[in-house]
Scaffold this motif. Structure first.
Motif, mmCIF file in Angstrom:
data_model
loop_
_atom_site.group_PDB
_atom_site.id
_atom_site.type_symbol
_atom_site.label_atom_id
_atom_site.label_comp_id
_atom_site.label_asym_id
_atom_site.label_seq_id
_atom_site.Cartn_x
_atom_site.Cartn_y
_atom_site.Cartn_z
ATOM 1 N N VAL A 166 7.671 6.145 -18.177
ATOM 2 C CA VAL A 166 7.730 5.369 -19.052
ATOM 3 C C VAL A 166 8.418 3.127 -18.459
ATOM 4 O O VAL A 166 7.547 2.230 -19.332
ATOM 5 C CB VAL A 166 8.443 4.920 -20.500
ATOM 6 C CG1 VAL A 166 8.424 4.548 -21.893
ATOM 7 C CG2 VAL A 166 7.777 6.189 -20.974
ATOM 8 N N TYR A 167 9.255 3.107 -18.368
ATOM 9 C CA TYR A 167 9.708 1.945 -18.155
ATOM 10 C C TYR A 167 8.324 1.370 -17.113
ATOM 11 O O TYR A 167 8.323 0.052 -17.273
ATOM 12 C CB TYR A 167 11.064 1.947 -17.399
ATOM 13 C CG TYR A 167 11.354 0.947 -17.387
ATOM 14 C CD1 TYR A 167 11.204 -0.500 -18.661
ATOM 15 C CD2 TYR A 167 13.131 0.876 -17.765
ATOM 16 C CE1 TYR A 167 12.082 -1.470 -18.311
ATOM 17 C CE2 TYR A 167 13.789 -0.577 -17.173
ATOM 18 C CZ TYR A 167 13.471 -1.507 -17.573
ATOM 19 O OH TYR A 167 13.753 -2.781 -18.166
ATOM 20 N N ARG A 168 8.120 2.248 -16.331
ATOM 21 C CA ARG A 168 6.934 1.254 -15.074
ATOM 22 C C ARG A 168 5.977 1.261 -16.439
ATOM 23 O O ARG A 168 5.185 0.416 -15.429
ATOM 24 C CB ARG A 168 7.127 2.197 -14.273
ATOM 25 C CG ARG A 168 8.160 2.692 -13.307
ATOM 26 C CD ARG A 168 8.304 3.729 -11.821
ATOM 27 N NE ARG A 168 7.789 5.142 -12.454
ATOM 28 C CZ ARG A 168 8.565 5.622 -11.609
ATOM 29 N NH1 ARG A 168 10.044 5.056 -11.248
ATOM 30 N NH2 ARG A 168 8.854 7.064 -11.577
ATOM 31 N N ILE A 175 5.588 0.014 -19.370
ATOM 32 C CA ILE A 175 6.046 -0.958 -19.494
ATOM 33 C C ILE A 175 5.783 -2.172 -18.576
ATOM 34 O O ILE A 175 5.188 -3.585 -18.813
ATOM 35 C CB ILE A 175 6.984 -1.191 -20.398
ATOM 36 C CG1 ILE A 175 7.403 0.591 -21.359
ATOM 37 C CG2 ILE A 175 6.998 -2.237 -21.774
ATOM 38 C CD1 ILE A 175 5.908 0.309 -22.563
ATOM 39 N N ASP A 182 10.759 -2.493 -25.752
ATOM 40 C CA ASP A 182 9.832 -1.893 -25.582
ATOM 41 C C ASP A 182 9.726 -0.463 -25.082
ATOM 42 O O ASP A 182 9.181 0.274 -25.309
ATOM 43 C CB ASP A 182 8.582 -1.945 -25.425
ATOM 44 C CG ASP A 182 7.815 -3.178 -26.241
ATOM 45 O OD1 ASP A 182 8.268 -3.683 -27.417
ATOM 46 O OD2 ASP A 182 7.331 -4.912 -25.771
ATOM 47 N N ALA A 183 10.121 -0.378 -24.055
ATOM 48 C CA ALA A 183 10.383 0.898 -23.207
ATOM 49 C C ALA A 183 11.002 1.761 -24.506
ATOM 50 O O ALA A 183 10.606 3.070 -24.176
ATOM 51 C CB ALA A 183 11.266 0.536 -22.317
ATOM 52 N N TRP A 211 9.683 5.305 -25.989
ATOM 53 C CA TRP A 211 10.306 6.815 -25.430
ATOM 54 C C TRP A 211 10.441 7.367 -27.218
ATOM 55 O O TRP A 211 10.570 8.624 -27.611
ATOM 56 C CB TRP A 211 11.926 6.371 -24.665
ATOM 57 C CG TRP A 211 12.425 7.436 -25.002
ATOM 58 C CD1 TRP A 211 13.122 8.740 -25.233
ATOM 59 C CD2 TRP A 211 12.324 8.770 -23.834
ATOM 60 N NE1 TRP A 211 13.704 8.989 -25.338
ATOM 61 C CE2 TRP A 211 13.215 9.951 -24.048
ATOM 62 C CE3 TRP A 211 11.018 9.039 -22.384
ATOM 63 C CZ2 TRP A 211 13.092 11.040 -23.420
ATOM 64 C CZ3 TRP A 211 11.774 9.989 -21.878
ATOM 65 C CH2 TRP A 211 12.764 10.921 -21.787
ATOM 66 N N LEU A 249 12.118 -1.776 -11.427
ATOM 67 C CA LEU A 249 12.295 -1.956 -12.752
ATOM 68 C C LEU A 249 13.325 -2.691 -12.709
ATOM 69 O O LEU A 249 14.657 -2.763 -11.776
ATOM 70 C CB LEU A 249 13.788 0.202 -13.060
ATOM 71 C CG LEU A 249 12.497 0.919 -12.801
ATOM 72 C CD1 LEU A 249 12.914 2.047 -13.436
ATOM 73 C CD2 LEU A 249 10.820 0.245 -13.727
#
Length: 208
Positions: free
Chosen positions: A108-110, A112, A131-132, A136, A157
């Motif tokens: 998810v972080y990737r 964003i 936003d990450a 989530w 990241l």
């Protein structure tokens, strides 16, 4: 508070320990047996499970009609059901829940990070991390069902935001969650809304 040694041992190697700690602090739960059930934007009050069997039974009873999040990382229980074809006790095992949850959060972080254009500016990173976390919590980012979206790859990241910043995350998440337009368009892609496709009667208490 989750033990730092457990985080180091069990978390996805693609995330720094500091990121994992903030992720769990802001979006997770301290109890491995924690089960959060939501119906739309409303939290459904459920009995606190005292054993893994009770937790799995609670998940089984609510999955398919409610949103169910589980364990230390508040992992989306429906995702495992649809993808793995079965619900495993791993969901309520502290180490396995951290392993699964941080691996999914890393993806998810990737997503964003890529949307922001892989920024490195320190003033932008707090917003990226916020936003990450929101993605989530809600399962969506800019109309994309992030849990099922394609992984953009092993992007670097960014470091997490300093503690004390981004305190409005929960309020923003609640605001975003009230906008059900994404869910209306893409409800089938939401693992929390997926119907149960397998027989779970053998999990937890033995039922006939």
């Amino acid at each position: 508070m989750v033990d730092a040694a457990v985080i180091k041992e069990c978390s996805d190697p693609g995330l720094k320990a500091a990121i994992v700690e903030q992720f769990i602090a802001r979006a997770g739960a301290p109890d491995p047996l924690a089960v959060t059930v939501r119906s739309g934007n409303r939290v459904v009050l459920v009995p606190r499970p005292k054993t893994a069997e009770e937790a799995l039974a609670l998940i089984r009873d609510n999955l398919g009609r409610n949103t169910v999040r589980v364990g230390i990382t508040q992992y989306p229980a429906g995702l495992g059901i649809v993808e793995a074809g079965q619900m495993k006790p791993d969901l309520v095992d502290a180490c396995e829940n951290i392993r699964m949850g941080t691996a999914l959060f890393a993806k998810v972080y990737r997503i964003i990070i890529k949307w922001y254009g892989n920024p490195t500016e320190k003033e932008v990173l707090p917003q990226v991390f916020d936003d990450a976390i929101i993605a989530w919590q809600t399962g969506y980012f800019e109309g994309t069902a992030v849990f099922r979206a394609e992984d953009p790859g092993k992007a670097k990241l960014a470091d997490p935001v300093p503690e004390g910043e981004g305190d409005s995350t929960s309020e923003r998440a609640e605001h975003d969650a009230t906008d059900d337009s994404d869910a209306a368009r893409d409800i089938a892609a939401d693992p929390n809304q997926a119907g149960i496709r397998i027989d779970l009667s053998g999990i937890g208490a033995h039922e006939k």
